[in-house]
Design a protein around this motif. Sequence first.
Motif, PDB file in Angstrom:
ATOM      1  N   ALA A  80      32.412  30.739  36.415  1.00 28.52           N
ATOM      2  CA  ALA A  80      32.812  31.091  37.784  1.00 28.52           C
ATOM      3  C   ALA A  80      33.628  32.377  37.803  1.00 28.52           C
ATOM      4  O   ALA A  80      33.370  33.283  38.610  1.00 28.52           O
ATOM      5  N   GLN A  81      34.593  32.466  36.912  1.00 31.74           N
ATOM      6  CA  GLN A  81      35.446  33.661  36.907  1.00 31.74           C
ATOM      7  C   GLN A  81      34.661  34.891  36.464  1.00 31.74           C
ATOM      8  O   GLN A  81      34.866  35.993  36.984  1.00 31.74           O
ATOM      9  N   GLY A  82      33.747  34.697  35.523  1.00 35.49           N
ATOM     10  CA  GLY A  82      32.926  35.823  35.075  1.00 35.49           C
ATOM     11  C   GLY A  82      32.058  36.367  36.202  1.00 35.49           C
ATOM     12  O   GLY A  82      31.994  37.583  36.425  1.00 35.49           O
ATOM     13  N   ASP A 108      42.201  28.826  42.426  1.00 33.84           N
ATOM     14  CA  ASP A 108      42.991  30.006  42.819  1.00 33.84           C
ATOM     15  C   ASP A 108      42.566  31.249  42.043  1.00 33.84           C
ATOM     16  O   ASP A 108      42.434  32.333  42.613  1.00 33.84           O
ATOM     17  N   ASN A 109      42.361  31.088  40.744  1.00 35.67           N
ATOM     18  CA  ASN A 109      41.969  32.245  39.939  1.00 35.67           C
ATOM     19  C   ASN A 109      40.628  32.805  40.392  1.00 35.67           C
ATOM     20  O   ASN A 109      40.442  34.020  40.451  1.00 35.67           O
ATOM     21  N   ALA A 112      41.087  34.564  43.582  1.00 34.06           N
ATOM     22  CA  ALA A 112      41.829  35.821  43.383  1.00 34.06           C
ATOM     23  C   ALA A 112      40.927  36.912  42.831  1.00 34.06           C
ATOM     24  O   ALA A 112      41.193  38.099  43.016  1.00 34.06           O
ATOM     25  N   LEU A 113      39.856  36.515  42.168  1.00 37.95           N
ATOM     26  CA  LEU A 113      38.903  37.506  41.657  1.00 37.95           C
ATOM     27  C   LEU A 113      37.880  37.886  42.721  1.00 37.95           C
ATOM     28  O   LEU A 113      36.915  38.604  42.435  1.00 37.95           O
ATOM     29  N   GLY A 114      38.080  37.417  43.940  1.00 37.52           N
ATOM     30  CA  GLY A 114      37.272  37.897  45.059  1.00 37.52           C
ATOM     31  C   GLY A 114      36.141  36.981  45.481  1.00 37.52           C
ATOM     32  O   GLY A 114      35.393  37.302  46.404  1.00 37.52           O
ATOM     33  N   ALA A 115      36.016  35.816  44.834  1.00 40.02           N
ATOM     34  CA  ALA A 115      34.910  34.924  45.185  1.00 40.02           C
ATOM     35  C   ALA A 115      35.238  34.100  46.429  1.00 40.02           C
ATOM     36  O   ALA A 115      36.399  33.812  46.718  1.00 40.02           O
TER      37      ALA A 115
ATOM     38  N   PRO B  27      43.862  41.821  36.227  1.00 40.74           N
ATOM     39  CA  PRO B  27      44.171  42.115  37.635  1.00 40.74           C
ATOM     40  C   PRO B  27      45.401  41.342  38.127  1.00 40.74           C
ATOM     41  O   PRO B  27      46.093  41.800  39.037  1.00 40.74           O
ATOM     42  N   PHE B  28      45.663  40.187  37.494  1.00 42.02           N
ATOM     43  CA  PHE B  28      46.818  39.394  37.918  1.00 42.02           C
ATOM     44  C   PHE B  28      48.128  40.093  37.532  1.00 42.02           C
ATOM     45  O   PHE B  28      49.109  40.032  38.265  1.00 42.02           O
TER      46      PHE B  28
END
Lengths: 324, 324
Positions: A80-82, A108-109, A112-115, B27-28
């Motif tokens: 997901a974060q990738g 949250d992470n 925060a990465l825009g997803a 980015p954090f």
Amino acid sequence: MTDITMIRSAAARLKGHARRTPLLSSPFLDEIAGRRVFVKPECLQHTGSFKYRGARSAVSALDPDARARGVIAFSSGNHAQGVALAAREHGVASVIIMPGDSPRMKIDNTRALGAEVVLYDRATEDRDAIGARLAGERGLTLIKPYDEPQVIAGQGTIGLEIAEDAVALGVAKADVLVCCGGGGLTSGIALALEADAPGLRARPCEPQGFDDVTRSLVSGKIERNARLSGSLCDAIVTPQPGEITFPIMQRLCGPGLVVSEDQCLHAMALAWSRLKVVAEPGGAVALAAALFHADQIEGDAVFATISGGNVDAEVFQTALARFA
Amino acid sequence: MTDITMIRSAAARLKGHARRTPLLSSPFLDEIAGRRVFVKPECLQHTGSFKYRGARSAVSALDPDARARGVIAFSSGNHAQGVALAAREHGVASVIIMPGDSPRMKIDNTRALGAEVVLYDRATEDRDAIGARLAGERGLTLIKPYDEPQVIAGQGTIGLEIAEDAVALGVAKADVLVCCGGGGLTSGIALALEADAPGLRARPCEPQGFDDVTRSLVSGKIERNARLSGSLCDAIVTPQPGEITFPIMQRLCGPGLVVSEDQCLHAMALAWSRLKVVAEPGGAVALAAALFHADQIEGDAVFATISGGNVDAEVFQTALARFA
């Protein structure tokens, strides 16, 4: 299907974006393993795991029109974060479908990465139906976590780097131990090594009770795990090897290695004390195999991936309290 | 005296031995600092700290006859391990003089790296006399921890790497925050930046109560710390700036930055969660300054060294328990 040309193309697209991780080592780890141990710390990759490579490879390989409509993925974790970061870097939207009971920090992470994170109820809702509806409405492209040629190609870039560094180290023959879930990382590395370092052999490493790939390699057909949760190594647990990844692993990989959860925690503590990097339990599987199953490995050198470092503080403190 | 030619020679001697550490970012962390933060994780260096660079530079610069007789160092910490490993790699003996009450693990680690550890009683014995006697008897060469031109040259290789990476990142002007004890790392980096990246400026970072360099830069003369122990950041605490390092810092460095111990622990937790690397308290001083003293920094990017990662499990767990 993924081949070395696709992996080299992925490497070209990732250049300047994915981090070129170093190989780490410690005489203290060499002593435990009885041979030289070279660790590829993909925990240092952007978003804290190798998954960014495959995600960025896939997003960057989309045709511009499809990419502009955005991407979608099912994941509560590293994939997901990738995908979120790769999409943001391309200026396109990403939708991540996650169980509503996912840890707050992972949600949250990813946000925060825009997803855009869409939560669903595991008990009452159908994840695939939600995904299909959103994809259809918006024209999103699904980025699968491992059974996707461009994802495998992205993970394979790690194999190119290991092959290059092995030459510099003068290591022509060795096992390359890989933390293995669905097999995207393992098959990608295996393909890269086949081309660039034929004396190096990829071997999947798995936690006890979730050794579907190891058993599949033995039986010659896809075997499933009896259960899908309850592992400390949740990040790398999948139901079974991928339809695309398994034939690659079957053709190229050596036998699997299976480690206990305690060995993972111990390897996490040693990565902390001797290499100064943070491994998540699933990310420590290959290092645990290198250190604690040395009798199943041949040669005077071994490579081990650390696939990720996204771990809760409590679990990490447990590893230190017990083994540091 | 150390100059850029010596630093480049040191880099040539270290090539293939010292690890070329990457720059890490998240980015954090950028969000906390309000600018891009690039972290140089020397915790990933051999022996877990930058000290290996200076030690190997010094040992490799000795004339072969002197080197063959062996080296000696006073240290209970990172410098000891750096000298021990550098000596072993050259096949020569090393003697490390340590207080008898040093942590068991530090003594064991230094011995495991091949050093002969000589313990002394801080209350009743004179460290320098013991060292002088051993050096005289065996013809050992003393490797000082920071006030030694070839040690400074070795640490300066970090500045060469930062300068090179800054060009690739397109950063022409920024502060480079450096964890500072005696000033070997800070002055070495400052000299390298002067030559290769004149828009980058080194700034020493220190823990509260042990800010001798910061105060010395203000007053224009060497100031001492009021006390020498009791800091969580013990690894970087020295009585005063070096006689050799201070004039270099005075000529080249920007103002010092001073952080609290809590800020160090917080930075350790963030290095763990966001960069997946292990920082010791003293090694987190510069990152703490980048994150929590952003108002004292100019520009849209900042570099911060993590000087080492050799920390006890209890201290590390405290950082996680409080700030992760």
